[in-house]
Design a protein around this motif. Structure first.
Motif, mmCIF file in Angstrom:
data_model
loop_
_atom_site.group_PDB
_atom_site.id
_atom_site.type_symbol
_atom_site.label_atom_id
_atom_site.label_comp_id
_atom_site.label_asym_id
_atom_site.label_seq_id
_atom_site.Cartn_x
_atom_site.Cartn_y
_atom_site.Cartn_z
ATOM 1 N N VAL A 104 40.215 44.702 39.409
ATOM 2 C CA VAL A 104 39.624 45.989 39.773
ATOM 3 C C VAL A 104 38.175 46.003 39.291
ATOM 4 N N ASN A 105 37.265 46.264 40.195
ATOM 5 C CA ASN A 105 35.848 46.194 39.873
ATOM 6 C C ASN A 105 35.388 47.375 39.024
ATOM 7 N N VAL A 106 34.462 47.066 38.125
ATOM 8 C CA VAL A 106 33.801 48.099 37.309
ATOM 9 C C VAL A 106 32.323 48.091 37.694
ATOM 10 N N PRO A 107 31.779 49.224 38.131
ATOM 11 C CA PRO A 107 30.381 49.254 38.586
ATOM 12 C C PRO A 107 29.392 48.760 37.533
ATOM 13 N N HIS A 108 28.412 47.990 37.994
ATOM 14 C CA HIS A 108 27.279 47.554 37.164
ATOM 15 C C HIS A 108 27.729 46.779 35.920
ATOM 16 N N GLN A 109 28.743 45.944 36.075
ATOM 17 C CA GLN A 109 29.231 45.164 34.939
ATOM 18 C C GLN A 109 29.321 43.693 35.320
ATOM 19 N N PHE A 110 28.745 42.825 34.485
ATOM 20 C CA PHE A 110 28.868 41.387 34.693
ATOM 21 C C PHE A 110 30.303 40.955 34.370
ATOM 22 N N ARG A 111 30.712 39.803 34.922
ATOM 23 C CA ARG A 111 32.116 39.402 34.793
ATOM 24 C C ARG A 111 32.234 37.895 34.591
ATOM 25 N N LYS A 112 33.142 37.504 33.689
ATOM 26 C CA LYS A 112 33.466 36.089 33.478
ATOM 27 C C LYS A 112 34.970 35.899 33.673
ATOM 28 N N ILE A 113 35.326 35.060 34.641
ATOM 29 C CA ILE A 113 36.728 34.788 34.968
ATOM 30 C C ILE A 113 37.071 33.368 34.547
ATOM 31 N N GLN A 114 38.240 33.183 33.935
ATOM 32 C CA GLN A 114 38.734 31.852 33.591
ATOM 33 C C GLN A 114 40.201 31.726 33.978
ATOM 34 N N CYS A 115 40.557 30.558 34.527
ATOM 35 C CA CYS A 115 41.974 30.244 34.695
ATOM 36 C C CYS A 115 42.290 29.022 33.835
ATOM 37 N N ILE A 116 43.412 29.070 33.150
ATOM 38 C CA ILE A 116 43.811 28.021 32.210
ATOM 39 C C ILE A 116 45.148 27.450 32.659
ATOM 40 N N VAL A 117 45.173 26.147 32.951
ATOM 41 C CA VAL A 117 46.392 25.457 33.372
ATOM 42 C C VAL A 117 47.029 24.821 32.137
ATOM 43 N N GLU A 118 48.278 25.182 31.865
ATOM 44 C CA GLU A 118 48.964 24.697 30.675
ATOM 45 C C GLU A 118 50.049 23.692 31.049
ATOM 46 N N ASN A 119 50.024 22.527 30.383
ATOM 47 C CA ASN A 119 51.112 21.547 30.483
ATOM 48 C C ASN A 119 51.733 21.443 29.095
#
Length: 281
Positions: free
Chosen positions: A204-219
């Protein structure tokens, strides 16, 4: 009675005699990489007379490899993949070399050894099979950060074993796996039973906010985590480029002003010193 029949009967007999001797603390384990080679350790008594040796590797009652009177015998599906060095046997090493391992090889193995008329001894080892996942690919499926309410991201990886997990972080904060905004999917390869896994994350977007997304694959089997990252701004790319250019121009301008000011200051000091020298004369 042929040799194969005799060896199978001996293996079965040894198994029945030793079945209650498994360590109370559990069986040691070895991890092998899918499609690779693995060594299953077994320490035995050194002997210069290999012809007095009886060695049997088995899975429950099923023969994997055996050698008696210097004659080897192989179980089904192991003839080209299982090997024990006869020279190493004489040095007290009865370890089993297993090549091109598959998911089907992930079982408990028993190494049973007898020298001459002595009582046979058994050691057990558990083989676990695993495979690394590929570097995860993080894609933006729907980016409405600048003009919409949600953004959608997809993280995918393939070729791993056992079935792994994909976790998400938003601005370095872990996101709950049971969230309705996270959809996980996995498929199993028919050829080697490795897994391809995918996760879709809706933000869900927040106006005027920078964003960092990470996906972590676990074995979990290999205790390896792989990470992919994506950073984005709420402002259009063109606007960000213009702001970057303006920042560079401003920085250069300030630097020029500082340099000019320093030069003028130095010249002024020299001029005053020169005038002071003239006045003294």
């Amino acid at each position: 009675m042929n040799l194969s029949r005799v060896i199978n009967l001996l293996c079965t007999a040894c198994f029945l005699l030793q079945v209650f001797c498994t360590k109370a603390l559990g069986i040691d384990s070895v991890i092998g990489v899918l499609g690779g080679n693995v060594l299953l350790p077994c320490i035995c008594e050194p002997s210069k007379r290999s012809d007095l040796y009886y060695l049997c590797w088995q899975i429950d009652k099923t023969l994997v490899f055996a050698i008696t009177n210097n004659t080897p015998e192989y179980g089904e599906n192991f003839k080209t993949r299982a090997r024990v060095s006869e020279n190493e046997i004489q040095n007290g090493n009865c370890s089993l070399h297993l090549s091109n391992i598959s998911v089907n090889d992930a079982k408990n193995y028993d190494c049973i050894v007898a020298v001459g008329d002595r009582e046979s001894k058994k050691q057990s080892i558990s083989l676990k099979v695993a495979a690394n996942y590929s570097e995860p690919k993080l894609e933006v499926i729907n980016n409405s950060m600048t003009d919409g309410n949600i953004s959608v991201y997809m993280c995918s990886t393939y070729g791993g074993y056992p079935k792994g997990n994909i976790y998400w972080t938003l601005d370095d904060e872990p996101q709950p796996q049971d969230s309705d905004r996270i959809q996980f999917n996995s498929t199993n390869e028919t050829r080697n039973r490795s897994y391809n896994i995918t996760s879709v994350y809706t933000v869900v977007n927040v106006p005027h906010q920078f964003r960092k997304i990470q996906c972590i694959v676990e074995n979990s089997a290999l205790q390896v985590n792989l990470t992919a990252s994506y950073e984005e701004s709420p402002y259009p790319k063109k606007l960000m480029e213009e702001k970057k250019k303006m920042t560079i121009i401003a920085t250069v301008s300030v630097s020029i002003i500082i340099i000019v000011t320093l030069i003028l200051a130095v010249l002024g000091i020299r001029h005053r010193n020169k005038q002071a020298g003239t006045s003294v004369i």
